[in-house]
Design a protein around this motif. Structure first.
Motif, mmCIF file in Angstrom:
data_model
loop_
_atom_site.group_PDB
_atom_site.id
_atom_site.type_symbol
_atom_site.label_atom_id
_atom_site.label_comp_id
_atom_site.label_asym_id
_atom_site.label_seq_id
_atom_site.Cartn_x
_atom_site.Cartn_y
_atom_site.Cartn_z
ATOM 1 N N VAL A 240 0.857 -1.186 0.000
ATOM 2 C CA VAL A 240 0.000 0.000 0.000
ATOM 3 C C VAL A 240 0.895 1.239 0.000
ATOM 4 C CG1 VAL A 240 -1.850 -1.153 1.287
ATOM 5 C CG2 VAL A 240 -0.137 0.197 2.531
ATOM 6 N N VAL A 241 0.335 2.341 -0.454
ATOM 7 C CA VAL A 241 0.964 3.646 -0.273
ATOM 8 C C VAL A 241 0.261 4.305 0.905
ATOM 9 C CG1 VAL A 241 1.381 5.932 -1.246
ATOM 10 C CG2 VAL A 241 1.633 3.895 -2.678
ATOM 11 N N ALA A 242 1.009 4.582 1.960
ATOM 12 C CA ALA A 242 0.443 5.176 3.170
ATOM 13 C C ALA A 242 0.659 6.684 3.163
ATOM 14 C CB ALA A 242 1.081 4.561 4.412
ATOM 15 N N GLU A 243 -0.361 7.390 3.641
ATOM 16 C CA GLU A 243 -0.280 8.839 3.808
ATOM 17 C C GLU A 243 -0.311 9.123 5.302
ATOM 18 O OE1 GLU A 243 -2.623 12.758 2.074
ATOM 19 O OE2 GLU A 243 -3.789 11.002 2.680
ATOM 20 N N VAL A 244 0.702 9.824 5.789
ATOM 21 C CA VAL A 244 0.793 10.102 7.223
ATOM 22 C C VAL A 244 1.034 11.587 7.447
ATOM 23 C CG1 VAL A 244 1.718 7.789 7.671
ATOM 24 C CG2 VAL A 244 3.294 9.716 7.375
ATOM 25 N N LEU B 146 4.024 10.800 2.046
ATOM 26 C CA LEU B 146 3.613 9.525 1.471
ATOM 27 C C LEU B 146 4.792 8.570 1.438
ATOM 28 C CD1 LEU B 146 1.515 10.735 -1.608
ATOM 29 C CD2 LEU B 146 0.691 10.180 0.671
ATOM 30 N N GLY B 147 4.483 7.272 1.475
ATOM 31 C CA GLY B 147 5.536 6.273 1.384
ATOM 32 C C GLY B 147 4.946 4.897 1.124
ATOM 33 N N LEU B 148 5.721 4.051 0.499
ATOM 34 C CA LEU B 148 5.300 2.684 0.204
ATOM 35 C C LEU B 148 5.495 1.800 1.440
ATOM 36 C CD1 LEU B 148 4.459 0.590 -2.037
ATOM 37 C CD2 LEU B 148 6.912 0.199 -2.357
ATOM 38 N N GLY C 36 9.807 6.669 -1.813
ATOM 39 C CA GLY C 36 10.429 6.077 -0.636
ATOM 40 C C GLY C 36 9.596 4.972 -0.017
ATOM 41 N N GLU C 37 10.171 4.364 1.004
ATOM 42 C CA GLU C 37 9.539 3.229 1.666
ATOM 43 C C GLU C 37 9.425 3.497 3.160
ATOM 44 O OE1 GLU C 37 10.614 -1.472 2.513
ATOM 45 O OE2 GLU C 37 11.365 -0.478 0.701
#
Length: 262
Positions: free
Chosen positions: A20-24, A33-35, A67-68
């Motif tokens: 998933v791509v997470a948004e924090v 954002l990051g994978l 990025g991850e």
């Protein structure tokens, strides 16, 4: 490139079969954002729920890359936030507000405010008051701050009763009374330190912030005001016993802003 920071989950979207791509919202680096590899696994799904607090480590070869993320849970609020309509809509509405800000632009005070509000969304009155203050803070960071400290006409700090829809500045009762029908009422909890919000003042405040968001942010960008905001306001007002809709027109007579759903 690597950093570690505190963060609150705003949302996720699927990426491939298992990731998933997470948004924090991070404390020091703003919305990011990051994978997350394996983000759809049984172990990570409960962690990657909106409202949860995590410690996040971001790695990438170059700063401009997606990025991850590697995440460690800190406080899992999501289950509690699913218990009331104000909390469910509130999380989504605040995430929508934060998406109005540039990605990776630091706003540490908004991170702190978000964290505090998430712990009070179960109480409609507290949630409503804190949400209004959050909207005002977002407007400030977008360059459209409201001046509620002194009268725009006289400079007085006492007996402030109105807000000008043109300037976003407070107006005293004496100076503003002849034009009262063209201005917003200044909610007492925004004008007087220590004054608690009630149902009417929350309605007035949400109508006012909705107007300025529409005028300065949503309309110029050609986007609609968040449906989650309408859901939050309706849920909060219903919980406080207000089932009627707000008036159809703003004080200026401009196009109505749907602040409460019918």
């Amino acid at each position: 490139m690597q950093w570690t920071d505190e963060a609150i989950i705003l949302g996720i979207r699927r990426h491939g079969e298992t990731s998933v791509v997470a948004e924090v919202m991070t404390r020091a680096r703003g919305r990011h954002l990051g994978l997350v590899r394996g983000g759809r696994s049984r172990a990570l799904q409960p962690v990657l729920q909106p409202g949860n607090a995590v410690e996040v480590t971001w790695r990438a070869r170059l700063d401009e890359h997606l990025g991850e993320f590697r995440m460690e849970p800190v406080e899992l609020r999501a289950a509690r936030l699913m218990e009331t309509a104000t909390a469910v809509y509130g999380v989504q509405a605040m995430a929508a507000l934060l998406r109005l800000l540039p990605e990776r632009d630091p706003h540490p005070h908004l991170y702190t405010s978000l964290s505090v509000i998430l712990d009070h969304l179960h109480d409609p009155k507290d949630a409503g008051e804190l949400f209004v203050r959050f909207e005002i803070a977002v407007l400030e960071d977008l360059g459209f701050g409201l001046d509620l400290a002194r009268c725009a006409a006289t400079g007085a700090r006492e007996d402030l009763a109105f807000i000008s829809p043109k300037s976003g500045r407070a107006v005293s009762r004496t100076a503003g009374l002849p034009y009262a029908d063209r201005m917003f009422a200044l909610p007492p909890f925004l004008a007087l330190e220590g004054r608690a919000a009630d149902r009417q003042s929350l309605e007035d405040a949400l109508r006012m912030t909705g107007y300025f968001l529409h005028r300065h942010v949503y309309e110029p960008r050609g986007i609609e005001i968040s449906a989650a905001r309408n859901g939050f306001v309706q849920a909060a007002m219903k919980a406080l016993g207000a089932v009627r809709t707000m008036p159809d027109a703003s004080p200026t007579g401009e196009k109505p802003i749907d602040i409460l759903l019918p």
